[in-house]
Design a protein around this motif. Sequence first.
Motif, PDB file in Angstrom:
ATOM      1  N   TRP A   4       0.834  -1.213  -0.079  1.00 57.32           N
ATOM      2  CA  TRP A   4       0.018   0.226  -0.017  1.00 57.32           C
ATOM      3  C   TRP A   4       0.911   1.446   0.007  1.00 57.32           C
ATOM      4  CZ3 TRP A   4      -4.461   1.504  -1.123  1.00 57.32           C
ATOM      5  CH2 TRP A   4      -5.072   2.897  -0.700  1.00 57.32           C
ATOM      6  N   ASP A   5       1.837   1.210   0.797  1.00 53.10           N
ATOM      7  CA  ASP A   5       2.831   2.347   0.799  1.00 53.10           C
ATOM      8  C   ASP A   5       3.595   2.458  -0.567  1.00 53.10           C
ATOM      9  OD1 ASP A   5       2.099   2.818   3.667  1.00 53.10           O
ATOM     10  OD2 ASP A   5       3.875   1.373   4.227  1.00 53.10           O
ATOM     11  N   ALA A   6       3.855   1.355  -1.156  1.00 53.94           N
ATOM     12  CA  ALA A   6       4.584   1.512  -2.480  1.00 53.94           C
ATOM     13  C   ALA A   6       3.798   2.073  -3.450  1.00 53.94           C
ATOM     14  CB  ALA A   6       5.125   0.195  -2.726  1.00 53.94           C
ATOM     15  N   ARG A   7       2.403   1.729  -3.445  1.00 51.89           N
ATOM     16  CA  ARG A   7       1.633   2.231  -4.350  1.00 51.89           C
ATOM     17  C   ARG A   7       1.268   3.666  -4.177  1.00 51.89           C
ATOM     18  NH1 ARG A   7      -1.308  -0.386  -7.641  1.00 51.89           N
ATOM     19  NH2 ARG A   7      -0.941  -2.599  -6.518  1.00 51.89           N
ATOM     20  N   ALA A   8       1.271   3.993  -2.928  1.00 51.75           N
ATOM     21  CA  ALA A   8       0.804   5.448  -2.652  1.00 51.75           C
ATOM     22  C   ALA A   8       2.163   6.390  -3.015  1.00 51.75           C
ATOM     23  CB  ALA A   8       0.794   5.720  -1.067  1.00 51.75           C
ATOM     24  N   ALA A   9       3.094   5.903  -2.884  1.00 55.17           N
ATOM     25  CA  ALA A   9       4.506   6.706  -3.439  1.00 55.17           C
ATOM     26  C   ALA A   9       4.423   6.675  -4.840  1.00 55.17           C
ATOM     27  CB  ALA A   9       5.724   5.783  -2.751  1.00 55.17           C
ATOM     28  N   VAL A  10       3.949   5.595  -5.563  1.00 54.53           N
ATOM     29  CA  VAL A  10       4.196   5.645  -6.866  1.00 54.53           C
ATOM     30  C   VAL A  10       2.725   6.646  -7.479  1.00 54.53           C
ATOM     31  CG1 VAL A  10       3.421   4.187  -9.150  1.00 54.53           C
ATOM     32  CG2 VAL A  10       4.938   3.291  -7.270  1.00 54.53           C
ATOM     33  N   ILE A  11       1.895   6.386  -6.997  1.00 58.75           N
ATOM     34  CA  ILE A  11       0.894   7.500  -7.526  1.00 58.75           C
ATOM     35  C   ILE A  11       0.972   8.906  -7.044  1.00 58.75           C
ATOM     36  CG2 ILE A  11      -1.482   8.124  -6.788  1.00 58.75           C
ATOM     37  CD1 ILE A  11      -2.240   4.979  -6.457  1.00 58.75           C
ATOM     38  N   VAL A  69       2.685   0.376 -13.856  1.00 57.87           N
ATOM     39  CA  VAL A  69       2.552   0.743 -12.522  1.00 57.87           C
ATOM     40  C   VAL A  69       2.840  -0.407 -11.615  1.00 57.87           C
ATOM     41  CG1 VAL A  69       0.653   1.744 -11.117  1.00 57.87           C
ATOM     42  CG2 VAL A  69       1.126   2.792 -13.425  1.00 57.87           C
ATOM     43  N   GLY A  70       1.923  -1.684 -11.920  1.00 62.06           N
ATOM     44  CA  GLY A  70       2.060  -2.568 -10.916  1.00 62.06           C
ATOM     45  C   GLY A  70       3.407  -3.105 -10.574  1.00 62.06           C
ATOM     46  N   GLU A  71       4.251  -3.283 -11.688  1.00 61.72           N
ATOM     47  CA  GLU A  71       5.442  -3.752 -11.857  1.00 61.72           C
ATOM     48  C   GLU A  71       6.318  -2.786 -10.946  1.00 61.72           C
ATOM     49  OE1 GLU A  71       6.123  -6.049 -15.987  1.00 61.72           O
ATOM     50  OE2 GLU A  71       6.803  -3.919 -15.718  1.00 61.72           O
ATOM     51  N   LEU A  72       6.180  -1.339 -11.049  1.00 66.88           N
ATOM     52  CA  LEU A  72       6.995  -0.431 -10.148  1.00 66.88           C
ATOM     53  C   LEU A  72       6.619  -0.681  -8.906  1.00 66.88           C
ATOM     54  CD1 LEU A  72       9.297   1.703  -9.954  1.00 66.88           C
ATOM     55  CD2 LEU A  72       7.260   3.307 -10.867  1.00 66.88           C
ATOM     56  N   VAL A  73       4.969  -0.701  -8.199  1.00 64.95           N
ATOM     57  CA  VAL A  73       4.853  -0.966  -7.119  1.00 64.95           C
ATOM     58  C   VAL A  73       5.242  -2.333  -6.542  1.00 64.95           C
ATOM     59  CG1 VAL A  73       2.820  -1.576  -5.846  1.00 64.95           C
ATOM     60  CG2 VAL A  73       2.748   0.368  -7.473  1.00 64.95           C
ATOM     61  N   ARG A  74       5.277  -3.453  -7.112  1.00 67.83           N
ATOM     62  CA  ARG A  74       6.032  -4.694  -6.840  1.00 67.83           C
ATOM     63  C   ARG A  74       7.441  -4.502  -6.465  1.00 67.83           C
ATOM     64  NH1 ARG A  74       1.730  -6.097  -9.852  1.00 67.83           N
ATOM     65  NH2 ARG A  74       3.011  -6.544 -11.733  1.00 67.83           N
ATOM     66  N   TYR A  75       8.034  -3.903  -7.296  1.00 66.13           N
ATOM     67  CA  TYR A  75       9.429  -3.614  -7.397  1.00 66.13           C
ATOM     68  C   TYR A  75       9.879  -3.140  -5.981  1.00 66.13           C
ATOM     69  CZ  TYR A  75      14.273  -2.662  -8.228  1.00 66.13           C
ATOM     70  OH  TYR A  75      15.771  -2.391  -8.550  1.00 66.13           O
ATOM     71  N   LEU A  76       9.412  -1.808  -5.765  1.00 66.62           N
ATOM     72  CA  LEU A  76       9.493  -1.111  -4.535  1.00 66.62           C
ATOM     73  C   LEU A  76       8.829  -1.808  -3.153  1.00 66.62           C
ATOM     74  CD1 LEU A  76       7.824   2.390  -5.557  1.00 66.62           C
ATOM     75  CD2 LEU A  76      10.406   1.730  -5.662  1.00 66.62           C
TER      76      LEU A  76
END
Length: 83
Positions: A4-11, A69-76
């Motif tokens: 969730w934190d990773a997704r928030a950072a990407v967004i 977007v999803g790959e970047l979230v999962r990577y982070l």
Amino acid sequence: MTEWDARAAVIEALGQIAPELEPGDLEDGARLRQDLDLDSLDFLRLIEQIAGTTGVDVPERDYPRVTTVGELVRYLDARRTAT
């Protein structure tokens, strides 16, 4: 950092780099360069913004692993969890 934190950072970073993007454009399968229309400079700024806010560096050799977007979230998420 959670997913969730990773997704928030990407967004948040995408909002800074490309404020014209709509939240509905940021689905996991959205390709950063093709679908979200980020050019090379925008992509580099995105990577720098994320590194600054999360502390996770994405080396150039890993750019092919973060094309959506999803790959970047999962990577982070994976990198933050591993450290």
